[in-house]
Motif scaffolding. Sequence first.
Motif, PDB file in Angstrom:
ATOM      1  N   ASN A 121       0.819  -1.213   0.000  1.00 47.70           N
ATOM      2  CA  ASN A 121       0.000   0.000   0.000  1.00 47.70           C
ATOM      3  C   ASN A 121       0.853   1.263   0.000  1.00 47.70           C
ATOM      4  OD1 ASN A 121      -2.609  -1.151  -0.052  1.00 47.70           O
ATOM      5  ND2 ASN A 121      -2.507  -1.596   2.133  1.00 47.70           N
ATOM      6  N   GLN A 122       1.922   1.242   0.774  1.00 43.27           N
ATOM      7  CA  GLN A 122       2.799   2.410   0.836  1.00 43.27           C
ATOM      8  C   GLN A 122       3.461   2.677  -0.508  1.00 43.27           C
ATOM      9  OE1 GLN A 122       5.419   1.380   4.091  1.00 43.27           O
ATOM     10  NE2 GLN A 122       4.078   2.335   5.620  1.00 43.27           N
ATOM     11  N   LYS A 123       3.892   1.605  -1.183  1.00 44.84           N
ATOM     12  CA  LYS A 123       4.515   1.773  -2.497  1.00 44.84           C
ATOM     13  C   LYS A 123       3.503   2.321  -3.499  1.00 44.84           C
ATOM     14  CE  LYS A 123       6.951  -0.544  -6.264  1.00 44.84           C
ATOM     15  NZ  LYS A 123       7.607  -1.784  -6.750  1.00 44.84           N
ATOM     16  N   LEU A 124       2.289   1.771  -3.477  1.00 45.90           N
ATOM     17  CA  LEU A 124       1.257   2.227  -4.408  1.00 45.90           C
ATOM     18  C   LEU A 124       0.949   3.707  -4.207  1.00 45.90           C
ATOM     19  CD1 LEU A 124      -0.858   1.574  -6.587  1.00 45.90           C
ATOM     20  CD2 LEU A 124      -2.422   0.932  -4.742  1.00 45.90           C
ATOM     21  N   LEU A 125       0.761   4.119  -2.961  1.00 47.51           N
ATOM     22  CA  LEU A 125       0.458   5.520  -2.681  1.00 47.51           C
ATOM     23  C   LEU A 125       1.617   6.424  -3.077  1.00 47.51           C
ATOM     24  CD1 LEU A 125      -1.331   5.192   0.786  1.00 47.51           C
ATOM     25  CD2 LEU A 125      -2.375   5.565  -1.462  1.00 47.51           C
ATOM     26  N   SER A 126       2.834   5.941  -2.899  1.00 44.11           N
ATOM     27  CA  SER A 126       3.999   6.722  -3.304  1.00 44.11           C
ATOM     28  C   SER A 126       4.054   6.890  -4.814  1.00 44.11           C
ATOM     29  CB  SER A 126       5.285   6.025  -2.814  1.00 44.11           C
ATOM     30  OG  SER A 126       6.436   6.697  -3.279  1.00 44.11           O
ATOM     31  N   GLN A 127       3.726   5.823  -5.542  1.00 47.45           N
ATOM     32  CA  GLN A 127       3.749   5.882  -7.004  1.00 47.45           C
ATOM     33  C   GLN A 127       2.678   6.831  -7.550  1.00 47.45           C
ATOM     34  OE1 GLN A 127       6.317   4.553  -8.400  1.00 47.45           O
ATOM     35  NE2 GLN A 127       6.127   2.354  -8.707  1.00 47.45           N
ATOM     36  N   LEU A 128       1.602   7.005  -6.801  1.00 47.01           N
ATOM     37  CA  LEU A 128       0.495   7.859  -7.240  1.00 47.01           C
ATOM     38  C   LEU A 128       0.498   9.239  -6.578  1.00 47.01           C
ATOM     39  CD1 LEU A 128      -2.439   5.271  -7.223  1.00 47.01           C
ATOM     40  CD2 LEU A 128      -1.332   6.281  -9.226  1.00 47.01           C
ATOM     41  N   ALA A 129       1.561   9.556  -5.858  1.00 46.26           N
ATOM     42  CA  ALA A 129       1.580  10.773  -5.044  1.00 46.26           C
ATOM     43  C   ALA A 129       1.274  12.035  -5.847  1.00 46.26           C
ATOM     44  CB  ALA A 129       2.936  10.912  -4.355  1.00 46.26           C
TER      45      ALA A 129
END
Length: 202
Positions: free
Chosen positions: A100-108
Amino acid sequence: MKQQLVFATNNPHKIAEVKRQLGDRYTFLSLQEIGCTEEIPETADTLEGNARLKARHVKDGYGYDCFSEDTGLEVLALGHAPGVDTAHYAGPERSATANNQKLLSQLADRKDRLARFRTVICLLVGGEEHLFEGQCEGRIATAPIGHDGFGYDPVFVPLEGDGRSFAQMTQDEKLRFSHRARAMAKLEDYLKKRQGATHPTA
C-alpha cells in the motif's frame, strides 16, 4: 449432501470471504487440509495463467477437482500495474502495508487514480477446465482508510459504493461489490447447472 470443493489457497481471508458468500452449501478444503504445504509457483504473466498453474498443481499432484483464483489490482495511471505482481508489489515478503505504501507513493503526484480489481478463477472438475472472471471498478484513496479487510482494501474505494474503502465496510457490504464475489457467483452458477445436469429430477 454438501458438495466438497478444494480451494487452492491457504489465505484465511479469502477462504472466509468465499465461505460467507456460499454459506453452508459447500464444504471447502484448503491446501493445508489436503497436505499441500509447498509453495506453488505463480510464474505466469497473466492472472488466468497463474490461476491455471495453481489449479493444475493440485489436480496433477493430489488428484482433487479444485478451483484456484488469482487477483490483480490494475491502476490506470500506472499502466495497469501492479497487475500480476499485486501480492508482491513491494517485495517477495508480500507485506500488505509495504504494498500500500509503495502504491500511494507511485500515485503521489497523480490526479488520475482510477483502478480496478480483477479476479480470475480456474475450475478443474470432471476433466474439464473453466474460467470465471469478476471485476470491480474503483479509485485509489490518497491514504489508507479503515481497519477491516486485507491487502489493498484500505486504499481501494469502489465506484459503486458510497465513498468508503473496502476496509471500512462490513464483510457483507464488501461482497456486494467484490471482484472475487462476482467471479465466485459465476462459478457457483456453473456448479448448480452442472449438478442439475448430472442429477436431473425425475
